[in-house]
Design a protein around this motif. Structure first.
Motif, PDB file in Angstrom:
ATOM      1  N   TYR A   1       0.832  -1.208   0.000  1.00 52.62           N
ATOM      2  CA  TYR A   1       0.000   0.000   0.000  1.00 52.62           C
ATOM      3  C   TYR A   1       0.867   1.258   0.000  1.00 52.62           C
TER       4      TYR A   1
ATOM      5  N   ARG B   1       1.920   1.706  -3.468  1.00 57.46           N
ATOM      6  CA  ARG B   1       0.836   2.139  -4.355  1.00 57.46           C
ATOM      7  C   ARG B   1       0.531   3.619  -4.225  1.00 57.46           C
ATOM      8  N   LYS B   2       0.850   4.179  -3.056  1.00 51.83           N
ATOM      9  CA  LYS B   2       0.640   5.625  -2.909  1.00 51.83           C
ATOM     10  C   LYS B   2       1.518   6.393  -3.878  1.00 51.83           C
TER      11      LYS B   2
ATOM     12  N   MET C   1       2.134   5.222  -6.904  1.00 50.09           N
ATOM     13  CA  MET C   1       1.760   4.816  -8.260  1.00 50.09           C
ATOM     14  C   MET C   1       0.347   5.321  -8.548  1.00 50.09           C
TER      15      MET C   1
ATOM     16  N   MET D   1      -2.986   4.933 -11.288  1.00 49.00           N
ATOM     17  CA  MET D   1      -3.476   4.061 -12.356  1.00 49.00           C
ATOM     18  C   MET D   1      -4.742   4.651 -12.935  1.00 49.00           C
TER      19      MET D   1
ATOM     20  N   LEU E   1     -14.443   6.172 -11.607  1.00 55.95           N
ATOM     21  CA  LEU E   1     -14.725   7.212 -10.617  1.00 55.95           C
ATOM     22  C   LEU E   1     -15.760   6.690  -9.632  1.00 55.95           C
ATOM     23  N   PHE E   2     -15.702   7.178  -8.388  1.00 52.09           N
ATOM     24  CA  PHE E   2     -16.689   6.757  -7.393  1.00 52.09           C
ATOM     25  C   PHE E   2     -18.006   7.446  -7.716  1.00 52.09           C
TER      26      PHE E   2
ATOM     27  N   PHE F   1     -10.397  12.455  -2.860  1.00 51.04           N
ATOM     28  CA  PHE F   1     -10.434  11.191  -2.106  1.00 51.04           C
ATOM     29  C   PHE F   1      -9.064  10.708  -1.621  1.00 51.04           C
TER      30      PHE F   1
ATOM     31  N   VAL G   1      -7.854  10.551   2.348  1.00 47.49           N
ATOM     32  CA  VAL G   1      -7.560   9.278   3.008  1.00 47.49           C
ATOM     33  C   VAL G   1      -6.112   9.225   3.490  1.00 47.49           C
ATOM     34  N   HIS G   2      -5.203   9.747   2.665  1.00 47.17           N
ATOM     35  CA  HIS G   2      -3.789   9.521   2.968  1.00 47.17           C
ATOM     36  C   HIS G   2      -3.056  10.708   3.583  1.00 47.17           C
TER      37      HIS G   2
ATOM     38  N   ARG H   1      -7.349  12.490 -10.493  1.00 43.78           N
ATOM     39  CA  ARG H   1      -7.332  11.741  -9.237  1.00 43.78           C
ATOM     40  C   ARG H   1      -6.057  10.910  -9.124  1.00 43.78           C
TER      41      ARG H   1
END
Lengths: 272, 259
Positions: free
Chosen positions: A82, A85-86, A88, A90, A97-98, A109, A113-114, A158
């Motif tokens: 994880y 992935r922060k 990277m 994609m 999209l949500f 988003f 979150v991060h 995003r």
């Protein structure tokens, strides 16, 4: 392999993957150079998207190693994966999209979150990312109100929200009108240069990819058929390569799905 | 050999079913492991309780009222033959609290909220939203599944309680209002014959068990759905059917153990 291996951000060695006994990838070697746009091309169903998922650690390979910035992805524990992935991004084929969040909230988003950034900073960052893809004015829209091309641009905003080191594009041009294709091509190039990204594009759109990619890998039947710069591949002597690049309906890749003899089969039907 | 073919087919179906059960159990474990992540996401939980619980209120209340009223009618007709119509309150309340409340609520819940949960999660899978979340280093189990699972788990017992309460009122309206049962007798019989520890608590335990099962099936079917439109529609149907079977089967077992 292309260039000095130390310049590679992603190093794939001996990668094999199967799905229900069906071989998807067999002993694939790839080097994705830093700061460049590398394309992975090939006919539909040859495991290009699977390759992206393997690189992103969403699927475990059967064999082989995938090194990103010195880390072997299949061996990483979930928290380390994880963390990686922060760094990277994609871009999914559909945008992904949500659907219950506005354009603004979609881009916000990953930041929410991060990071623990204050709201006004998040707002500024989101507006900057949306400005980069030309959709600052669309921030209050819901994903359902966007065209396919706009959805991909929002998804791109995003994907770059956390300023990643690399970005993976899954079929970015498929099903888009010529203007949108032009916009996406320009964005991929622009972001790659201005943000110093490493880009991986999975696509089967020969013209678009040849125009923007620095290096191309062609995958078919689970193997790397050829690789090189767009001009080098254009001069390839391989009949299959020429069929693929020129989009010819028949050739080494046959038009007909394997079948028994046509005349015999028709006569058999008469007997029955 | 035909029987060998059908034997082989039977074996394949069995193996698939066992594999699915295995996936379901592993999924349940990963949801349980991710439960502590809920602490940071109370707003997500509130949102889900609204869409899973509050939005189911209408069907639960209407059904509760109608079931209670029918119980009042039928109970009265039966009891009046023995001159025992004073016991209508007890009869209505016991049927509702012990059986009909938890079971019917769980069945209605599967149709209203469970299927919606499955479809929502399944569509998030089809449109690659779950994958996108993973690639953004966000665990979809924590972010998407756990709030929905817990919301369903909390909502179902509450909905069952509301169902029973409204059902009792429905029985009262019909019994005391229309058919002339003495309202004092209606309530006092209920008060003296329905025990909190025995009946209400056991009914509550039932609805909690059904809540776990209904929530588990709904989120698992969505998460495990084949990511196509057809796959999602199949998963939605499976949620309703499987929840119904599970609830009815468990109800028999629980009733045998409890009462």
């Amino acid at each position: 392999m292309n260039g000095n291996a130390d310049d590679s951000l992603v190093k794939v060695r001996g990668l094999s993957f199967r799905r229900n006994e069906r071989v998807i990838l067999e002993n694939v070697d790839l080097d994705i150079p830093r700061g460049k746009i590398t394309a992975i091309m090939g006919p539909s169903g040859t495991g290009k998207t699977t390759l992206l998922r393997l690189i992103g650690g969403q699927l475990p390979p059967l064999q082989g190693s995938i090194e990103i910035d010195g880390l072997n992805v299949p061996a990483l524990k979930l928290p380390a994966l994880y963390e990686l992935r922060k760094r990277m991004g994609m871009l999914f084929q559909t945008g992904a999209l949500f659907s219950d969040l506005t354009v603004f909230e979609n881009v916000a988003f990953p930041l929410r979150v991060h990071t623990r950034l204050p709201e006004n900073l998040i707002r500024d960052l989101v507006l900057m990312k949306l400005q980069a893809v030309g959709l600052r004015g669309a921030r209050r829209l819901m994903p359902a109100e966007l065209s396919g091309g706009m959805a991909r641009r929002v998804a791109l905003a995003r994907a770059i929200a956390l300023d990643p080191m690399m970005i993976m594009y899954d079929e970015p041009f498929t099903g888009q009108d010529p203007i949108t294709v032009g916009i996406i091509m320009k964005l991929i190039q622009q972001l790659n240069t201005t943000l110093g990204l490493t880009s991986i594009i999975v696509s089967h759109d020969v013209l678009e990819v040849s125009a923007i990619a620095d290096y191309i890998y062609v995958i078919a039947d689970g193997r790397v058929m050829e690789h090189g710069t767009p001009t080098a591949l254009g001069r390839s002597q391989s009949a299959w390569m020429q069929q693929f690049l020129q989009g010819l309906p028949d050739g080494p890749a046959p038009f007909h799905y394997p079948a028994s003899d046509y005349a015999t089969e028709l006569l058999e039907a008469d007997d029955a | 050999m035909i029987w060998l073919d059908s034997l082989q087919e039977f074996g394949q179906i069995t193996l698939k079913a066992i594999a699915r059960m295995g996936r379901g159990n592993l999924f349940f474990l990963s949801v349980l492991r991710a439960l502590p992540s809920l602490r940071g996401g109370t707003d997500l939980l509130a949102q889900q309780i609204y869409s899973v619980g509050v939005l189911s209120l209408q069907i639960i209340m209407v059904s509760g009222l109608s079931v209670g009223m029918v119980l009042g009618l039928q109970g009265y007709n039966m009891l009046v033959d023995f001159g025992a119509e004073q016991s209508l309150g007890q009869a209505t309340a016991l049927s509702l609290v012990r059986e009909l409340g938890p079971v019917l609520t769980a069945l209605l819940f599967a149709g209203r909220a469970g299927s919606a949960l499955t479809a929502e999660i399944g569509l998030m899978k089809v449109t690659e939203q779950l994958s996108a979340m993973e690639m953004m280093a966000v665990d979809p189990i924590k972010r998407v599944i756990v709030p929905r699972f817990v919301a369903a788990l909390i909502s179902l017992p509450m909905l069952a309680a509301i169902f029973s309460a409204i059902g009792v009122l429905g029985g009262f309206f019909v019994g005391a209002g229309l058919l002339g049962v003495d309202s004092g007798a209606f309530w006092s019989q209920m008060q003296s014959k329905v025990s909190f520890g025995e009946d209400v608590l056991n009914g509550f335990i039932k609805s909690v068990v059904f809540g776990v099962v209904a929530a588990w099936i709904a989120v698992f079917e969505g998460y495990d759905a084949v990511p196509t439109t057809e796959g999602v529609s199949r998963a939605t149907t499976r949620t309703v059917v499987e929840t119904a079977f599970a609830v009815l089967g468990l109800d028999f077992i629980l009733t045998a153990v409890m009462f």
